[in-house]
Design an enzyme around this catalytic site. Structure first.
Site, PDB file in Angstrom:
ATOM      1  NE  ARG A  33      14.506  25.553  42.422  1.00  0.00           N
ATOM      2  CZ  ARG A  33      13.555  25.380  43.138  1.00  0.00           C
ATOM      3  NH1 ARG A  33      12.922  26.700  43.064  1.00  0.00           N
ATOM      4  NH2 ARG A  33      13.167  24.644  43.859  1.00  0.00           N
ATOM      5  CG  ASN A  44      10.059  32.970  42.794  1.00  0.00           C
ATOM      6  OD1 ASN A  44       9.599  31.755  43.306  1.00  0.00           O
ATOM      7  ND2 ASN A  44      10.750  32.930  41.616  1.00  0.00           N
ATOM      8  CG  ASP A  68      12.203  31.163  47.154  1.00  0.00           C
ATOM      9  OD1 ASP A  68      11.094  31.623  47.829  1.00  0.00           O
ATOM     10  OD2 ASP A  68      12.331  30.524  46.058  1.00  0.00           O
ATOM     11  CG  ASP A 116       9.915  29.607  51.719  1.00  0.00           C
ATOM     12  OD1 ASP A 116      10.432  29.024  51.133  1.00  0.00           O
ATOM     13  OD2 ASP A 116      10.000  29.853  52.782  1.00  0.00           O
ATOM     14  CG  ASP A 175       6.686  30.404  45.092  1.00  0.00           C
ATOM     15  OD1 ASP A 175       7.381  31.241  45.178  1.00  0.00           O
ATOM     16  OD2 ASP A 175       6.641  29.295  45.572  1.00  0.00           O
ATOM     17  CG  ASP A 199       4.872  26.936  48.033  1.00  0.00           C
ATOM     18  OD1 ASP A 199       4.378  25.933  47.895  1.00  0.00           O
ATOM     19  OD2 ASP A 199       5.657  27.207  46.985  1.00  0.00           O
ATOM     20  CD  GLU A 258       8.533  25.639  50.880  1.00  0.00           C
ATOM     21  OE1 GLU A 258       9.501  25.598  50.660  1.00  0.00           O
ATOM     22  OE2 GLU A 258       7.435  25.526  50.051  1.00  0.00           O
TER      23      GLU A 258
END
Length: 175
Positions: free
Chosen positions: A23, A87, A103, A105, A107, A120, A123
């Site tokens: 991102r 994060n 990152d 994942d 959070d 997450d 994830e």
């Protein structure tokens, strides 16, 4: 490491452990830039996702990055208070006019009353296996998560009362 100058506009780049760009946030204004801490601000900034989607942030945000911690914190100023999105990530680096981090994942969303929720975890587990995170990295990330949660509970760093508001006031002097 070189630090960005206060008052310049930079990008924020988020990557995944495998090196893939995740991102990009355009146009964040540097409010404080040292080798250890970068504090930036943005409002209605464009965000590009790795899959090509684009969106625009809805509210002003103060972004806090620390070179010694495996997390970053975004304080979003909404009409009903300050929400934080945290994060779990690698410490930042600054290069080519961008803050860059990985990152991981996990959070934490923090509400104005300072209650929080961990997000997450599934994830994280999926990517931990898929990208083969070393055991030492997994240990560091979980340890840093506990430090972050302690900062939230004890209202330290960017969670200290008034801190986000003070940085937002400084941001407004640039607008």
């Amino acid at each position: 490491m070189v630090a960005p100058r206060e008052g310049i506009t930079i990008q924020i780049h988020s990557y995944k452990h495998n090196g893939q760009l995740h991102r990009i946030w355009e146009d964040s204004l540097v409010l404080k830039g040292t080798e250890k801490i970068i504090i930036g601000a943005n409002d209605k900034t464009e965000v590009s996702e790795s899959d090509g989607r684009m969106w625009t942030t809805r509210e002003p945000a103060i972004c806090y990055f620390h070179a010694d911690h495996w997390f970053n914190v975004i304080g979003m100023l909404r009409t009903d208070g300050i929400y934080y999105y945290c994060n779990i990530s690698s410490p930042f680096i600054y290069e080519n006019n961008a803050i860059k981090y990985i990152d991981y994942d996990l959070d934490v969303k923090v509400y104005p009353d300072m209650t929080f929720v961990l997000l997450d975890e599934d994830e994280y587990e999926e990517h931990r296996k898929q990208m083969n995170y070393p055991k030492e990295l997994d240990r560091i990330l979980k340890q840093q998560l506990q430090i972050l949660l302690r900062w939230i509970r004890q209202k330290q760093g960017p969670f200290s009362p008034g801190v986000i508001d003070e940085w937002y006031e400084r941001y407004l002097t640039y607008r």
